[in-house]
Design a protein around this motif. Structure first.
Motif, short mmCIF file in Angstrom:
data_model
loop_
_atom_site.label_atom_id
_atom_site.label_comp_id
_atom_site.label_asym_id
_atom_site.label_seq_id
_atom_site.Cartn_x
_atom_site.Cartn_y
_atom_site.Cartn_z
N ALA A 156 0.83 -1.21 0.00
CA ALA A 156 0.00 0.00 0.00
C ALA A 156 0.86 1.25 0.00
O ALA A 156 0.55 2.24 -0.67
CB ALA A 156 -0.94 -0.01 1.21
N GLU A 157 1.98 1.20 0.73
CA GLU A 157 2.88 2.35 0.78
C GLU A 157 3.52 2.60 -0.59
O GLU A 157 3.53 3.74 -1.08
CB GLU A 157 3.96 2.12 1.83
CG GLU A 157 4.95 3.25 1.97
CD GLU A 157 6.01 2.98 3.02
OE1 GLU A 157 6.54 3.96 3.54
OE2 GLU A 157 6.31 1.80 3.30
N SER A 158 4.03 1.55 -1.22
CA SER A 158 4.73 1.73 -2.49
C SER A 158 3.78 2.09 -3.63
O SER A 158 4.13 2.87 -4.52
CB SER A 158 5.55 0.49 -2.85
OG SER A 158 4.71 -0.59 -3.17
N LYS A 159 2.56 1.55 -3.61
CA LYS A 159 1.59 1.86 -4.66
C LYS A 159 0.85 3.17 -4.41
O LYS A 159 0.11 3.64 -5.27
CB LYS A 159 0.61 0.71 -4.80
CG LYS A 159 1.29 -0.53 -5.36
CD LYS A 159 0.35 -1.68 -5.52
CE LYS A 159 1.13 -2.85 -6.11
NZ LYS A 159 0.54 -4.13 -5.85
N LYS A 160 1.00 3.72 -3.19
CA LYS A 160 0.34 4.97 -2.81
C LYS A 160 -1.17 4.91 -3.04
O LYS A 160 -1.80 5.89 -3.45
CB LYS A 160 0.95 6.15 -3.56
CG LYS A 160 2.39 6.40 -3.21
CD LYS A 160 2.91 7.61 -3.94
CE LYS A 160 4.25 8.07 -3.61
NZ LYS A 160 5.30 7.57 -3.10
N GLY A 161 -1.74 3.74 -2.79
CA GLY A 161 -3.17 3.57 -2.99
C GLY A 161 -3.68 2.27 -2.41
O GLY A 161 -2.93 1.49 -1.83
N PHE A 162 -4.95 2.04 -2.61
CA PHE A 162 -5.65 0.86 -2.09
C PHE A 162 -5.09 -0.43 -2.67
O PHE A 162 -4.81 -0.49 -3.88
CB PHE A 162 -7.14 0.98 -2.43
CG PHE A 162 -7.94 -0.19 -1.97
CD1 PHE A 162 -8.40 -0.27 -0.67
CD2 PHE A 162 -8.24 -1.21 -2.85
CE1 PHE A 162 -9.15 -1.36 -0.25
CE2 PHE A 162 -8.98 -2.30 -2.45
CZ PHE A 162 -9.44 -2.38 -1.14
N ILE A 163 -4.95 -1.45 -1.82
CA ILE A 163 -4.50 -2.77 -2.29
C ILE A 163 -5.30 -3.88 -1.59
O ILE A 163 -5.84 -3.67 -0.51
CB ILE A 163 -2.99 -3.01 -2.03
CG1 ILE A 163 -2.63 -2.98 -0.54
CG2 ILE A 163 -2.14 -2.01 -2.78
CD1 ILE A 163 -2.49 -4.32 0.08
N TRP A 164 -5.37 -5.01 -2.24
CA TRP A 164 -5.81 -6.26 -1.62
C TRP A 164 -4.56 -7.14 -1.53
O TRP A 164 -3.81 -7.25 -2.50
CB TRP A 164 -6.83 -6.99 -2.48
CG TRP A 164 -8.21 -6.46 -2.39
CD1 TRP A 164 -8.83 -5.65 -3.30
CD2 TRP A 164 -9.15 -6.69 -1.35
NE1 TRP A 164 -10.11 -5.36 -2.88
CE2 TRP A 164 -10.34 -5.99 -1.68
CE3 TRP A 164 -9.12 -7.41 -0.16
CZ2 TRP A 164 -11.46 -6.00 -0.87
CZ3 TRP A 164 -10.24 -7.42 0.65
CH2 TRP A 164 -11.39 -6.72 0.29
N THR B 76 -6.00 -9.02 3.43
CA THR B 76 -6.07 -7.65 3.96
C THR B 76 -6.36 -6.67 2.84
O THR B 76 -5.79 -6.77 1.75
CB THR B 76 -4.72 -7.28 4.63
OG1 THR B 76 -4.53 -8.13 5.75
CG2 THR B 76 -4.70 -5.83 5.08
N ALA B 77 -7.26 -5.74 3.13
CA ALA B 77 -7.49 -4.58 2.29
C ALA B 77 -6.80 -3.42 3.00
O ALA B 77 -7.00 -3.22 4.19
CB ALA B 77 -8.97 -4.29 2.14
N ALA B 78 -5.93 -2.68 2.29
CA ALA B 78 -5.16 -1.62 2.94
C ALA B 78 -5.05 -0.40 2.04
O ALA B 78 -5.02 -0.52 0.82
CB ALA B 78 -3.77 -2.13 3.29
N SER B 79 -4.99 0.76 2.68
CA SER B 79 -4.87 2.02 1.96
C SER B 79 -4.02 2.98 2.78
O SER B 79 -4.22 3.11 3.98
CB SER B 79 -6.26 2.61 1.72
OG SER B 79 -6.17 3.78 0.96
N PRO B 80 -3.07 3.67 2.14
CA PRO B 80 -2.24 4.62 2.88
C PRO B 80 -3.04 5.85 3.32
O PRO B 80 -3.99 6.24 2.66
CB PRO B 80 -1.15 5.01 1.89
CG PRO B 80 -1.72 4.73 0.54
CD PRO B 80 -2.71 3.62 0.73
N VAL B 81 -2.63 6.41 4.45
CA VAL B 81 -3.25 7.63 4.98
C VAL B 81 -2.18 8.71 5.01
O VAL B 81 -1.10 8.50 5.56
CB VAL B 81 -3.81 7.39 6.40
CG1 VAL B 81 -4.39 8.67 6.98
CG2 VAL B 81 -4.85 6.28 6.38
N TYR B 82 -2.49 9.86 4.41
CA TYR B 82 -1.52 10.95 4.31
C TYR B 82 -2.03 12.18 5.05
O TYR B 82 -3.24 12.43 5.11
CB TYR B 82 -1.28 11.33 2.84
CG TYR B 82 -0.62 10.25 2.04
CD1 TYR B 82 0.76 10.14 2.02
CD2 TYR B 82 -1.37 9.33 1.31
CE1 TYR B 82 1.38 9.14 1.29
CE2 TYR B 82 -0.76 8.33 0.59
CZ TYR B 82 0.62 8.24 0.58
OH TYR B 82 1.22 7.25 -0.14
#
Length: 85
Positions: free
Chosen positions: A39-47, A64-70
């Protein structure tokens, strides 16, 4: 303070302490987990792909579903939801 335990503090919406619970210290850093790094490297939502959760002796499989928070263009964390399979 016992260095081999953690104290969890549960708070209500106003920030008042509801209860405190001590438990054995768990060495866990989510920043080392593949879903966090993705999620950090893609700078967006991932499964994530399916994997064994970091859950001690239970060996539960999940995703896991994950998304970075800025905040002000700085990564402050990764929001995630984990689901067992």
């Amino acid at each position: 303070v016992n260095p081999s335990t953690d104290t969890l503090i549960y708070r209500n919406l106003e920030g008042g302490v509801i209860k405190k619970v001590s438990q054995p210290k768990i060495i866990y850093d989510p920043r080392t987990r593949p879903w966090y790094k993705d999620a950090e490297s893609k700078k967006g939502f991932i499964w994530s792909s399916a994997y064994v959760f970091f859950s001690g002796a239970t060996k539960t499989m999940g995703i896991t579903a994950a998304s970075p928070v800025y905040k002000k263009n700085q990564l402050v964390g990764i929001h995630c939801t984990m689901k067992s399979l």
